[in-house]
Scaffold this motif. Sequence first.
Motif, PDB file in Angstrom:
ATOM      1  N   ALA A  63       0.885  -1.162   0.000  1.00 43.74           N
ATOM      2  CA  ALA A  63       0.000   0.000   0.000  1.00 43.74           C
ATOM      3  C   ALA A  63       0.919   1.206   0.000  1.00 43.74           C
ATOM      4  CB  ALA A  63      -0.889  -0.003   1.239  1.00 43.74           C
ATOM      5  N   VAL A  64       0.788   2.045  -1.030  1.00 47.54           N
ATOM      6  CA  VAL A  64       1.674   3.198  -1.146  1.00 47.54           C
ATOM      7  C   VAL A  64       0.869   4.482  -1.206  1.00 47.54           C
ATOM      8  CG1 VAL A  64       3.524   1.925  -2.292  1.00 47.54           C
ATOM      9  CG2 VAL A  64       1.791   3.043  -3.677  1.00 47.54           C
ATOM     10  N   ASP A  65       1.492   5.540  -0.740  1.00 48.48           N
ATOM     11  CA  ASP A  65       0.933   6.876  -0.825  1.00 48.48           C
ATOM     12  C   ASP A  65       1.313   7.433  -2.191  1.00 48.48           C
ATOM     13  OD1 ASP A  65      -0.305   9.211  -0.101  1.00 48.48           O
ATOM     14  OD2 ASP A  65       0.820   9.462   1.758  1.00 48.48           O
ATOM     15  N   GLN A  66       0.927   8.659  -2.466  1.00 51.12           N
ATOM     16  CA  GLN A  66       1.274   9.247  -3.765  1.00 51.12           C
ATOM     17  C   GLN A  66       2.779   9.361  -3.919  1.00 51.12           C
ATOM     18  OE1 GLN A  66      -0.823  12.925  -3.572  1.00 51.12           O
ATOM     19  NE2 GLN A  66       0.822  13.990  -2.536  1.00 51.12           N
ATOM     20  N   GLY A  67       3.230   9.343  -5.170  1.00 53.63           N
ATOM     21  CA  GLY A  67       4.655   9.419  -5.428  1.00 53.63           C
ATOM     22  C   GLY A  67       4.968   9.385  -6.907  1.00 53.63           C
ATOM     23  N   VAL A  68       6.195   8.956  -7.225  1.00 55.57           N
ATOM     24  CA  VAL A  68       6.682   8.942  -8.597  1.00 55.57           C
ATOM     25  C   VAL A  68       7.373   7.607  -8.863  1.00 55.57           C
ATOM     26  CG1 VAL A  68       8.284  10.040 -10.221  1.00 55.57           C
ATOM     27  CG2 VAL A  68       7.035  11.430  -8.589  1.00 55.57           C
ATOM     28  N   LEU A  69       7.176   7.078 -10.071  1.00 54.43           N
ATOM     29  CA  LEU A  69       7.857   5.885 -10.539  1.00 54.43           C
ATOM     30  C   LEU A  69       8.705   6.275 -11.741  1.00 54.43           C
ATOM     31  CD1 LEU A  69       6.483   2.361 -11.036  1.00 54.43           C
ATOM     32  CD2 LEU A  69       7.475   3.526 -12.988  1.00 54.43           C
ATOM     33  N   VAL A  70       9.971   5.843 -11.757  1.00 57.36           N
ATOM     34  CA  VAL A  70      10.872   6.127 -12.877  1.00 57.36           C
ATOM     35  C   VAL A  70      11.521   4.813 -13.294  1.00 57.36           C
ATOM     36  CG1 VAL A  70      12.936   7.370 -13.635  1.00 57.36           C
ATOM     37  CG2 VAL A  70      11.361   8.450 -12.018  1.00 57.36           C
ATOM     38  N   LYS A  71      11.389   4.465 -14.582  1.00 58.37           N
ATOM     39  CA  LYS A  71      12.040   3.270 -15.124  1.00 58.37           C
ATOM     40  C   LYS A  71      13.119   3.693 -16.104  1.00 58.37           C
ATOM     41  CE  LYS A  71      11.496  -1.051 -17.618  1.00 58.37           C
ATOM     42  NZ  LYS A  71      12.703  -0.897 -18.404  1.00 58.37           N
ATOM     43  N   THR A  72      14.344   3.252 -15.850  1.00 55.87           N
ATOM     44  CA  THR A  72      15.468   3.483 -16.767  1.00 55.87           C
ATOM     45  C   THR A  72      16.218   2.167 -16.900  1.00 55.87           C
ATOM     46  OG1 THR A  72      16.842   4.263 -14.943  1.00 55.87           O
ATOM     47  CG2 THR A  72      15.756   5.945 -16.260  1.00 55.87           C
ATOM     48  N   GLY A  73      16.211   1.620 -18.103  1.00 59.05           N
ATOM     49  CA  GLY A  73      16.849   0.323 -18.309  1.00 59.05           C
ATOM     50  C   GLY A  73      16.168  -0.735 -17.479  1.00 59.05           C
ATOM     51  N   LYS A  74      16.951  -1.494 -16.719  1.00 59.56           N
ATOM     52  CA  LYS A  74      16.364  -2.522 -15.852  1.00 59.56           C
ATOM     53  C   LYS A  74      16.044  -1.993 -14.449  1.00 59.56           C
ATOM     54  CE  LYS A  74      20.605  -4.425 -14.022  1.00 59.56           C
ATOM     55  NZ  LYS A  74      20.793  -5.393 -12.987  1.00 59.56           N
ATOM     56  N   ASP A  75      16.334  -0.724 -14.181  1.00 62.34           N
ATOM     57  CA  ASP A  75      16.099  -0.138 -12.863  1.00 62.34           C
ATOM     58  C   ASP A  75      14.750   0.568 -12.795  1.00 62.34           C
ATOM     59  OD1 ASP A  75      18.637  -0.895 -11.890  1.00 62.34           O
ATOM     60  OD2 ASP A  75      19.550   0.841 -12.869  1.00 62.34           O
ATOM     61  N   VAL A  76      14.008   0.262 -11.738  1.00 62.96           N
ATOM     62  CA  VAL A  76      12.758   0.969 -11.461  1.00 62.96           C
ATOM     63  C   VAL A  76      12.895   1.577 -10.072  1.00 62.96           C
ATOM     64  CG1 VAL A  76      10.275   0.778 -11.088  1.00 62.96           C
ATOM     65  CG2 VAL A  76      11.365  -0.519 -12.925  1.00 62.96           C
ATOM     66  N   LEU A  77      12.767   2.895 -10.012  1.00 72.81           N
ATOM     67  CA  LEU A  77      12.852   3.630  -8.758  1.00 72.81           C
ATOM     68  C   LEU A  77      11.474   4.190  -8.445  1.00 72.81           C
ATOM     69  CD1 LEU A  77      14.757   4.761  -6.560  1.00 72.81           C
ATOM     70  CD2 LEU A  77      15.059   6.749  -8.011  1.00 72.81           C
ATOM     71  N   VAL A  78      10.964   3.875  -7.265  1.00 76.32           N
ATOM     72  CA  VAL A  78       9.668   4.373  -6.820  1.00 76.32           C
ATOM     73  C   VAL A  78       9.917   5.203  -5.570  1.00 76.32           C
ATOM     74  CG1 VAL A  78       7.385   3.740  -5.952  1.00 76.32           C
ATOM     75  CG2 VAL A  78       8.453   2.364  -7.749  1.00 76.32           C
ATOM     76  N   SER A  79       9.456   6.443  -5.595  1.00 72.19           N
ATOM     77  CA  SER A  79       9.600   7.320  -4.445  1.00 72.19           C
ATOM     78  C   SER A  79       8.213   7.717  -3.970  1.00 72.19           C
ATOM     79  CB  SER A  79      10.409   8.558  -4.835  1.00 72.19           C
ATOM     80  OG  SER A  79      10.560   9.410  -3.724  1.00 72.19           O
ATOM     81  N   VAL A  80       7.863   7.326  -2.726  1.00 74.82           N
ATOM     82  CA  VAL A  80       6.544   7.609  -2.161  1.00 74.82           C
ATOM     83  C   VAL A  80       6.697   8.152  -0.744  1.00 74.82           C
ATOM     84  CG1 VAL A  80       5.275   5.934  -3.566  1.00 74.82           C
ATOM     85  CG2 VAL A  80       6.283   5.197  -1.414  1.00 74.82           C
ATOM     86  N   ARG A  81       5.641   8.807  -0.257  1.00 71.88           N
ATOM     87  CA  ARG A  81       5.693   9.368   1.095  1.00 71.88           C
ATOM     88  C   ARG A  81       5.567   8.304   2.177  1.00 71.88           C
ATOM     89  NH1 ARG A  81       1.725  14.398   1.386  1.00 71.88           N
ATOM     90  NH2 ARG A  81       0.280  12.700   1.093  1.00 71.88           N
ATOM     91  N   ASN A  82       4.799   7.239   1.895  1.00 70.04           N
ATOM     92  CA  ASN A  82       4.577   6.207   2.897  1.00 70.04           C
ATOM     93  C   ASN A  82       4.281   4.898   2.188  1.00 70.04           C
ATOM     94  OD1 ASN A  82       4.277   5.010   5.376  1.00 70.04           O
ATOM     95  ND2 ASN A  82       2.364   6.021   5.895  1.00 70.04           N
ATOM     96  N   ALA A  83       4.660   3.771   2.790  1.00 74.65           N
ATOM     97  CA  ALA A  83       4.385   2.457   2.223  1.00 74.65           C
ATOM     98  C   ALA A  83       4.232   1.438   3.343  1.00 74.65           C
ATOM     99  CB  ALA A  83       5.503   2.033   1.281  1.00 74.65           C
ATOM    100  N   ILE A  84       3.357   0.470   3.112  1.00 76.96           N
ATOM    101  CA  ILE A  84       3.148  -0.637   4.038  1.00 76.96           C
ATOM    102  C   ILE A  84       3.099  -1.896   3.182  1.00 76.96           C
ATOM    103  CG2 ILE A  84       1.602  -1.664   5.743  1.00 76.96           C
ATOM    104  CD1 ILE A  84       0.494   1.175   6.218  1.00 76.96           C
TER     105      ILE A  84
END
Length: 131
Positions: A63-84
Motif C-alpha cells: 500500500a503506497v501513498d502518492q509518489g513517482v515511478l521512474v524506469k530506466t533500463g532494468k532499474d525501477v525507482l519508486v519514491s513515495v511518502r509512505n508504504a506498508i
Amino acid sequence: MPIHLKILLPFQVFVEKSDVKRIVAQTIQGSFGLLPNRLDCTAALVPGILTYETEAGGETYLAVDQGVLVKTGKDVLVSVRNAIGGTDLEKLHQTVKREFLELDEQEKNVRSVLATMESGFIRRLMRFQHE
C-alpha cells in the motif's frame, strides 16, 4: 533480464529487490504494468496498491501513498511518502486502516496545536497594532 526495484521513503529505502519479474502500480490514468523490456518511462503514482512479483517470493503487495515511478533500463525507482507491505491483501487492508487512522489522529493533534499558535500570534499582533 529481471527488474531491479528500489522503493524509497523520505528517510529510508523501504524495499530493494533485484529479481523482479513484473510490477503493477496505480496512476491517475489507472493501473500501469511494467515488464523488464518495457521502454523507459515515468509515472505519477496515486495512493493505492503496488504489486511486484519475484521468482522466489511470488507476489508482494504494497500500500503506497502518492509518489513517482521512474524506469530506466532494468532499474525501477519508486519514491513515495509512505508504504506498508504484505503478502495477504486482507491483512494489508487492516494494517493500512489502522496506520492511517493513527496518522489522521496525529494530523488532528498537529492542526489543533497550529491553530492555537496561530490564534495566539494573531492576538499578540492585534495588541501590538493597538499600542
